[in-house]
Design a protein around this motif. Sequence first.
Motif, PDB file in Angstrom:
ATOM      1  N   LYS A  55      -5.195  19.272 -10.170  1.00 42.05           N
ATOM      2  CA  LYS A  55      -5.566  17.978 -10.752  1.00 42.05           C
ATOM      3  C   LYS A  55      -5.224  16.887  -9.740  1.00 42.05           C
ATOM      4  N   LYS A  56      -6.168  15.951  -9.503  1.00 46.97           N
ATOM      5  CA  LYS A  56      -5.908  14.807  -8.633  1.00 46.97           C
ATOM      6  C   LYS A  56      -5.582  13.602  -9.499  1.00 46.97           C
ATOM      7  N   ILE A  57      -4.505  12.925  -9.152  1.00 48.83           N
ATOM      8  CA  ILE A  57      -4.083  11.710  -9.830  1.00 48.83           C
ATOM      9  C   ILE A  57      -4.048  10.603  -8.776  1.00 48.83           C
ATOM     10  N   TYR A  58      -4.644   9.481  -9.095  1.00 53.57           N
ATOM     11  CA  TYR A  58      -4.678   8.359  -8.158  1.00 53.57           C
ATOM     12  C   TYR A  58      -3.611   7.337  -8.538  1.00 53.57           C
ATOM     13  N   ILE A  59      -2.912   6.831  -7.504  1.00 52.27           N
ATOM     14  CA  ILE A  59      -1.833   5.865  -7.716  1.00 52.27           C
ATOM     15  C   ILE A  59      -2.214   4.557  -7.020  1.00 52.27           C
ATOM     16  N   THR A  60      -2.075   3.463  -7.734  1.00 49.26           N
ATOM     17  CA  THR A  60      -2.298   2.141  -7.155  1.00 49.26           C
ATOM     18  C   THR A  60      -1.089   1.259  -7.420  1.00 49.26           C
ATOM     19  N   VAL A  61      -0.984   0.194  -6.659  1.00 51.23           N
ATOM     20  CA  VAL A  61       0.097  -0.785  -6.850  1.00 51.23           C
ATOM     21  C   VAL A  61      -0.513  -2.000  -7.549  1.00 51.23           C
ATOM     22  N   GLU A  62       0.104  -2.412  -8.649  1.00 48.74           N
ATOM     23  CA  GLU A  62      -0.382  -3.556  -9.415  1.00 48.74           C
ATOM     24  C   GLU A  62       0.694  -4.624  -9.499  1.00 48.74           C
ATOM     25  N   VAL A  63       0.260  -5.844  -9.761  1.00 47.18           N
ATOM     26  CA  VAL A  63       1.178  -6.957  -9.948  1.00 47.18           C
ATOM     27  C   VAL A  63       1.505  -7.048 -11.425  1.00 47.18           C
TER      28      VAL A  63
ATOM     29  N   GLU B  19       0.849  -1.186   0.000  1.00 47.06           N
ATOM     30  CA  GLU B  19       0.000   0.000   0.000  1.00 47.06           C
ATOM     31  C   GLU B  19       0.883   1.234   0.000  1.00 47.06           C
ATOM     32  N   ILE B  20       0.391   2.290  -0.621  1.00 47.45           N
ATOM     33  CA  ILE B  20       1.091   3.573  -0.617  1.00 47.45           C
ATOM     34  C   ILE B  20       0.654   4.321   0.631  1.00 47.45           C
TER      35      ILE B  20
ATOM     36  N   TYR C  53       6.526  10.700 -14.827  1.00 47.93           N
ATOM     37  CA  TYR C  53       7.477   9.620 -15.095  1.00 47.93           C
ATOM     38  C   TYR C  53       7.786   8.923 -13.776  1.00 47.93           C
ATOM     39  N   ALA C  54       7.649   7.592 -13.771  1.00 49.29           N
ATOM     40  CA  ALA C  54       7.915   6.809 -12.563  1.00 49.29           C
ATOM     41  C   ALA C  54       8.665   5.544 -12.938  1.00 49.29           C
ATOM     42  N   SER C  55       9.289   4.947 -11.945  1.00 52.59           N
ATOM     43  CA  SER C  55      10.026   3.702 -12.193  1.00 52.59           C
ATOM     44  C   SER C  55       9.053   2.601 -12.609  1.00 52.59           C
ATOM     45  N   LYS C  56       9.515   1.728 -13.472  1.00 57.75           N
ATOM     46  CA  LYS C  56       8.664   0.670 -14.023  1.00 57.75           C
ATOM     47  C   LYS C  56       8.303  -0.383 -12.980  1.00 57.75           C
ATOM     48  N   THR C  57       9.232  -0.712 -12.092  1.00 57.16           N
ATOM     49  CA  THR C  57       8.990  -1.755 -11.097  1.00 57.16           C
ATOM     50  C   THR C  57       9.294  -1.239  -9.699  1.00 57.16           C
ATOM     51  N   ILE C  58       8.745  -1.935  -8.717  1.00 57.44           N
ATOM     52  CA  ILE C  58       8.954  -1.582  -7.310  1.00 57.44           C
ATOM     53  C   ILE C  58       9.867  -2.633  -6.696  1.00 57.44           C
ATOM     54  N   ASN C  59      11.020  -2.187  -6.191  1.00 57.62           N
ATOM     55  CA  ASN C  59      11.960  -3.111  -5.559  1.00 57.62           C
ATOM     56  C   ASN C  59      12.349  -2.695  -4.149  1.00 57.62           C
TER      57      ASN C  59
ATOM     58  N   LEU D 136       3.829   0.673 -10.171  1.00 58.06           N
ATOM     59  CA  LEU D 136       2.893   1.754  -9.865  1.00 58.06           C
ATOM     60  C   LEU D 136       1.997   1.993 -11.066  1.00 58.06           C
ATOM     61  N   ASN D 137       0.736   2.208 -10.800  1.00 61.62           N
ATOM     62  CA  ASN D 137      -0.217   2.508 -11.862  1.00 61.62           C
ATOM     63  C   ASN D 137      -0.871   3.857 -11.538  1.00 61.62           C
ATOM     64  N   PHE D 138      -0.710   4.812 -12.436  1.00 60.12           N
ATOM     65  CA  PHE D 138      -1.288   6.142 -12.257  1.00 60.12           C
ATOM     66  C   PHE D 138      -2.595   6.223 -13.035  1.00 60.12           C
TER      67      PHE D 138
END
Length: 155
Positions: free
Chosen positions: A145-153, A58-59, A115-121, A95-97
């Motif tokens: 502007k509101k942007i929502y961020i989720t964590v995906e597999v 979770e963020i 721009y964000a990193s492709k993977t979470i390590n 991360l999914n924006f």
Amino acid sequence: MKKFLFIYFLIFFKGFGEIPLIPLIPASPTEHPTSKRVLEKVATLMGKVECEVVVPLEIISDIEIKALVVDNENLNIPFDVELNKTPNKNNNYKLNFSETKIDIDRDGNIDTEIYASKTINSKLLKDNYVKITGKNISKEGTHKKKIYITVEVND
């Protein structure tokens, strides 16, 4: 020999008697469907139960970016994302924006990109930034502007 086998089978099958019939289900139920049934026994069963609980990633950090853009200025604004724990597998999460290319002033030109990193390590993600292109902003003023961020597999 044939007569002997025939007599043997006759005697052998004679010992079994008749084959029992399969009972038929009655056409009408004996119990009325609205009748109440009496509980025969009430008991409490207690036992030990163990289960494994997996807490997802979770963020836990809120990100608020404020920037002042003058004329055709280009800005790169870094931001960090903090998670509740370190991922159990490397390169398994991302991360999914809700949006990565944004028209902040709603004039039809994309002027802000994420721009964000492709993977979470790791637990703290530092290589993320927002790029604002000043020449594409045509309307002066404050834009939100509101942007929502989720964590995906990753698949």
